[in-house]
Design an enzyme around this catalytic site. Structure first.
Site, PDB file in Angstrom:
ATOM      1  N   CYS A  33       0.840  -1.150  -0.057  1.00  0.00           N
ATOM      2  CA  CYS A  33       0.173   0.029   0.202  1.00  0.00           C
ATOM      3  C   CYS A  33       0.816   1.106  -0.027  1.00  0.00           C
ATOM      4  O   CYS A  33       2.145   1.152   0.233  1.00  0.00           O
ATOM      5  CB  CYS A  33      -0.912  -0.002   1.204  1.00  0.00           C
ATOM      6  SG  CYS A  33      -1.945  -1.285   1.357  1.00  0.00           S
ATOM      7  N   ASN A  52       0.058   0.700   6.029  1.00  0.00           N
ATOM      8  CA  ASN A  52       0.817   0.276   4.974  1.00  0.00           C
ATOM      9  C   ASN A  52       1.700  -0.829   5.631  1.00  0.00           C
ATOM     10  O   ASN A  52       2.482  -0.650   6.613  1.00  0.00           O
ATOM     11  CB  ASN A  52       1.895   1.173   4.503  1.00  0.00           C
ATOM     12  CG  ASN A  52       2.983   0.464   3.645  1.00  0.00           C
ATOM     13  OD1 ASN A  52       2.697  -0.714   3.240  1.00  0.00           O
ATOM     14  ND2 ASN A  52       4.017   1.408   3.033  1.00  0.00           N
ATOM     15  N   GLY A  53       1.545  -2.195   5.430  1.00  0.00           N
ATOM     16  CA  GLY A  53       1.950  -3.161   6.086  1.00  0.00           C
ATOM     17  C   GLY A  53       0.937  -4.304   6.504  1.00  0.00           C
ATOM     18  O   GLY A  53       0.154  -4.652   5.670  1.00  0.00           O
ATOM     19  N   CYS A  62      12.548  -3.210   4.585  1.00  0.00           N
ATOM     20  CA  CYS A  62      12.550  -4.319   3.528  1.00  0.00           C
ATOM     21  C   CYS A  62      13.301  -3.986   2.287  1.00  0.00           C
ATOM     22  O   CYS A  62      13.243  -2.927   1.604  1.00  0.00           O
ATOM     23  CB  CYS A  62      10.931  -4.207   2.735  1.00  0.00           C
ATOM     24  SG  CYS A  62      10.790  -4.930   1.564  1.00  0.00           S
ATOM     25  N   CYS A  99      15.971  -6.188   5.975  1.00  0.00           N
ATOM     26  CA  CYS A  99      15.270  -7.428   6.241  1.00  0.00           C
ATOM     27  C   CYS A  99      15.439  -8.090   4.746  1.00  0.00           C
ATOM     28  O   CYS A  99      14.949  -7.760   3.613  1.00  0.00           O
ATOM     29  CB  CYS A  99      13.642  -7.565   6.385  1.00  0.00           C
ATOM     30  SG  CYS A  99      12.793  -8.970   6.377  1.00  0.00           S
ATOM     31  N   CYS A 118       6.715 -13.357   2.032  1.00  0.00           N
ATOM     32  CA  CYS A 118       6.899 -12.258   2.945  1.00  0.00           C
ATOM     33  C   CYS A 118       5.732 -12.073   3.655  1.00  0.00           C
ATOM     34  O   CYS A 118       4.549 -12.199   3.443  1.00  0.00           O
ATOM     35  CB  CYS A 118       7.180 -11.025   2.120  1.00  0.00           C
ATOM     36  SG  CYS A 118       7.230  -9.512   3.023  1.00  0.00           S
ATOM     37  N   GLY A 146      -0.116   0.693  -5.238  1.00  0.00           N
ATOM     38  CA  GLY A 146      -1.626   0.022  -5.078  1.00  0.00           C
ATOM     39  C   GLY A 146      -2.527   0.628  -6.095  1.00  0.00           C
ATOM     40  O   GLY A 146      -2.437   1.828  -6.209  1.00  0.00           O
ATOM     41  N   ASP A 189      15.769  -8.173 -15.441  1.00  0.00           N
ATOM     42  CA  ASP A 189      14.544  -8.227 -14.923  1.00  0.00           C
ATOM     43  C   ASP A 189      14.735  -8.242 -13.120  1.00  0.00           C
ATOM     44  O   ASP A 189      15.877  -8.489 -12.711  1.00  0.00           O
ATOM     45  CB  ASP A 189      13.534  -9.517 -15.032  1.00  0.00           C
ATOM     46  CG  ASP A 189      12.195  -9.023 -14.904  1.00  0.00           C
ATOM     47  OD1 ASP A 189      11.697  -8.019 -14.180  1.00  0.00           O
ATOM     48  OD2 ASP A 189      11.312 -10.158 -15.105  1.00  0.00           O
ATOM     49  N   CYS A 248      13.166 -13.191   2.667  1.00  0.00           N
ATOM     50  CA  CYS A 248      12.461 -13.553   1.244  1.00  0.00           C
ATOM     51  C   CYS A 248      13.588 -14.588   0.479  1.00  0.00           C
ATOM     52  O   CYS A 248      13.343 -15.346  -0.088  1.00  0.00           O
ATOM     53  CB  CYS A 248      11.716 -12.878   0.648  1.00  0.00           C
ATOM     54  SG  CYS A 248      12.657 -11.118  -0.090  1.00  0.00           S
ATOM     55  N   TYR A 272      12.393  -3.405  -6.373  1.00  0.00           N
ATOM     56  CA  TYR A 272      11.245  -3.248  -6.987  1.00  0.00           C
ATOM     57  C   TYR A 272      10.334  -2.338  -6.647  1.00  0.00           C
ATOM     58  O   TYR A 272       9.749  -1.658  -7.576  1.00  0.00           O
ATOM     59  CB  TYR A 272      10.644  -4.865  -6.943  1.00  0.00           C
ATOM     60  CG  TYR A 272       9.393  -4.849  -7.731  1.00  0.00           C
ATOM     61  CD1 TYR A 272       9.179  -4.699  -8.915  1.00  0.00           C
ATOM     62  CD2 TYR A 272       8.475  -5.135  -6.916  1.00  0.00           C
ATOM     63  CE1 TYR A 272       8.118  -4.965  -9.708  1.00  0.00           C
ATOM     64  CE2 TYR A 272       7.419  -5.378  -7.712  1.00  0.00           C
ATOM     65  CZ  TYR A 272       6.985  -5.190  -9.119  1.00  0.00           C
ATOM     66  OH  TYR A 272       6.023  -5.295  -9.741  1.00  0.00           O
TER      67      TYR A 272
END
Length: 611
Positions: free
Chosen positions: A135, A235-236, A370, A567, A516, A161, A479, A570, A376
């Site tokens: 978000c 957001n989260g 993150c 973090c 995640c 979003g 990518d 992932c 990305y």
């Protein structure tokens, strides 16, 4: 940039100026300490206070204002005849003649029986095989055009979003809300923004992470309870959401949505602490997971960030003294707000007519920002976690060229997120960068497909190959990541069908081997290609001539001393906060399955990920 948390930190920015919390706040919540952080020496003009307090109209229970009609409007204001009503009872439907309460958006309806209409479950195939950001949030205090500025800032955050958007405003005595399903420009127009009067506002753009994709889950949420009213945008993701909701329901709370954000409002409403900030801290102390929150009351704007700082949240000032919070600095740039600093992990920043103050939410943790924001999610023109996103991606591309070189004639990107990394790769490799794939910016979420099926139709709608760039060439394709691998296989085939002699995939992130749990829409790990397959097996699956990922050690080396403050669970499986049982539904079977790539070969897989 070292992470500090309010008064718990050992140092503060040089621009900070001291301030004190009000005595009432300190006495009501003794362990809250005043911070060494403060705003510049500016004051916001006082908001006019209504002669009748909203709190007098909302006693006893929380009432969530959730507009449940397509492109619906929730308007919240004072009313002398509404002594017992919850704040959410006043709703105005403005869309397309829908009258049934809580009817979900037609975007979520099934059109399988309509001849020729193919909603693709609401998303393009290319979107379905990529990570989606959770978000974006915005907060503005002290500007007469707060709603329009909020609208523009949400435009800048649209990439975070695209399922829904909403804005809530306050004029100091009443609050008004408009939310809807779709893009920001689809939800709002001049007429609707004209209804959102007030000098403070919060806004939200949404992807569904926790909670189904429905209008009732579109934020901000507005609630009325015994002390007044409050709106929140989040957001989260909360990893203990189910536990909190079960506990609240046992004590009598009634939930209107399936969003984890609603538990925050219920925790505030059930707190017996006074004043509002104490109730807010009481609520946030029970939350586990990722949350960057903006709250709006009749007279306050509050920003909160979780103690780990998973998700970004920045603050800045406009020339007229208005305070702005946003998920990324690109939103500040658009509305000409000067970046001040990040909201620190574990910090609560409060803005009202008397100025700005800050306090510690909890004991400071080591920041766990993150890393995918830099790979990305964020726009390249943003500064996130104290680093330029553009510079991070450019350097990642250079590292790929250094560690995974290949003889090639041209470097291209999968637009748009792979573009900057591809530029870095081309620069380091000494090979020209060209636009071999052109992205269409006019593809909606639904489209009509001919009865005679076209292979890779979804990808072809979004990405078009430039034959003159690709024909007869050895092509490096950069990518940002590979999730399930299905889209990558189609892109490789698309490039080869355009005449490329060789296709070499270079991925600007390490292999994704775990889900995640902190606000990113990701599949369960069994669906991730890098969990199922080795790099060589993945290469065969997508049909590339070679495949290389950014090594995790190289990513951490790029981050330097800050690497432990990011973090990367992932990739590494090292989760700062473990998810609760049942947080995500796992695959019912963990036995080996047949994985069928588009090139027709069958691959047996066994988990190889580091989770």
């Amino acid at each position: 940039m070292a992470a500090h948390c309010c008064s718990c930190s050992s140092s503060a920015p040089s621009a900070a100026k001291p301030f004190l919390l009000s005595g009432s706040c300190q006495s009501a919540y003794p362990h809250i300490s005043s911070s060494s952080y403060a705003a510049p020496a500016r004051r916001i003009r006082p908001l006019e206070r209504s002669a009748v307090s909203l709190a007098e109209h909302h006693r006893g229970k929380i009432g969530l204002s959730i507009p449940c009609l397509k492109a619906g409007t929730s308007e919240v204001s004072e009313g002398a005849a509404e002594d017992e009503s919850a704040l959410g009872d006043r709703q105005e439907a403005v869309a397309d003649g829908l009258s049934a309460p809580c009817q979900e958006s037609t975007r979520n309806a099934s059109y399988e029986d309509v001849d020729g209409f193919n909603p693709m479950a609401g998303w393009m195939e290319h979107e379905a095989d990529s990570w989606r950001e959770e978000c974006g949030v915005v907060g503005i205090f002290g500007d007469d055009e707060a709603s329009k500025l909020c609208y523009l800032a949400l435009h800048a955050l649209q990439h975070r979003g695209q399922e829904g958007a909403g804005i809530v405003t306050s004029d100091g005595g009443s609050m008004r809300a408009i939310t809807g399903v779709g893009l920001v420009s689809e939800v709002f127009n001049q007429e609707k923004l004209g209804k959102l009067i007030g000098s403070s506002a919060i806004g939200h753009v949404r992807y569904a992470t926790a909670g189904e994709s429905a209008l009732r889950n579109v934020q901000p949420f507005v609630a009325g309870y015994r002390f007044g009213s409050v709106a929140v945008a989040h957001n989260g993701n909360l990893v203990n959401y189910k536990e909190l909701r079960a506990r609240l329901e046992e004590s009598g709370s009634i939930f209107n949505t399936s969003s984890d954000t609603e538990v925050v409002l219920h925790l505030i409403a059930t707190s017996k602490a006074r004043p509002f900030i104490s109730r807010l801290v009481y609520a946030c102390e029970q939350l586990e997971g990722a949350y960057s929150l903006v709250f709006l009351t009749e007279d306050k704007l509050v920003a909160v960030r979780d103690p780990y700082g998973f998700r970004p949240l920045v603050m800045g000032w406009r020339k007229n003294g208005a305070l702005v919070f946003a998920s990324e600095t690109c939103a500040l740039d658009l509305i000409e707000a000067e970046f001040e600093r990040e909201v620190n992990p574990g910090e609560v920043v409060v803005m009202d007519k008397d100025g700005i103050s800050s306090l510690c939410l909890m004991h400071r943790q080591e920041r766990k920002a993150c890393i995918f924001e830099h790979i990305y999610f964020a726009l390249p023109n943003s500064v996130v976690f104290g680093r330029s996103v553009y510079e991070s991606r450019y350097r990642i591309g250079q590292i790929l060229a250094e560690e995974s070189p290949v003889d090639c004639d041209v470097v291209i990107a999968v637009p748009d997120s792979g573009m900057v990394a591809a530029l870095g790769y081309a620069d380091k490799a000494g090979v020209p960068f060209q636009q071999g794939l052109i992205r269409s910016h006019y593809v909606g979420r639904t489209f009509i497909e001919p009865h005679q099926k076209i292979r890779d139709f979804g990808v072809k709608l979004k990405l078009a190959p430039v034959h003159n760039v690709l024909k007869g060439k050895r092509v490096v394709v950069v990518d940002d990541s590979i999730v399930r691998g299905t889209t990558s296989s189609k892109i490789v085939r698309l490039i080869k069908e355009a005449g490329a002699k060789e296709v070499h995939m270079r991925i600007a992130s390490p292999p994704i081997t775990g889900s995640c749990y902190y606000g990113v829409d990701t599949p369960c790990k069994e669906e991730l290609i890098s969990y199922r397959l080795s790099v060589e097996e993945s290469r065969k699956f997508i049909g590339a001539d070679s495949l290389a990922f950014l090594p995790l050690d190289s990513l951490r080396s790029m981050l330097g001393e800050e690497a432990p403050t990011f973090c990367d669970a992932c990739f590494s499986g090292q989760y700062p906060i473990l998810p609760r049982a049942g947080f995500y539904e796992q695959s019912k079977s963990t036995q080996a399955e047949t994985f069928l790539p588009d090139n027709g070969s069958a691959i047996k897989y066994k988990p190889v990920g580091a989770v």
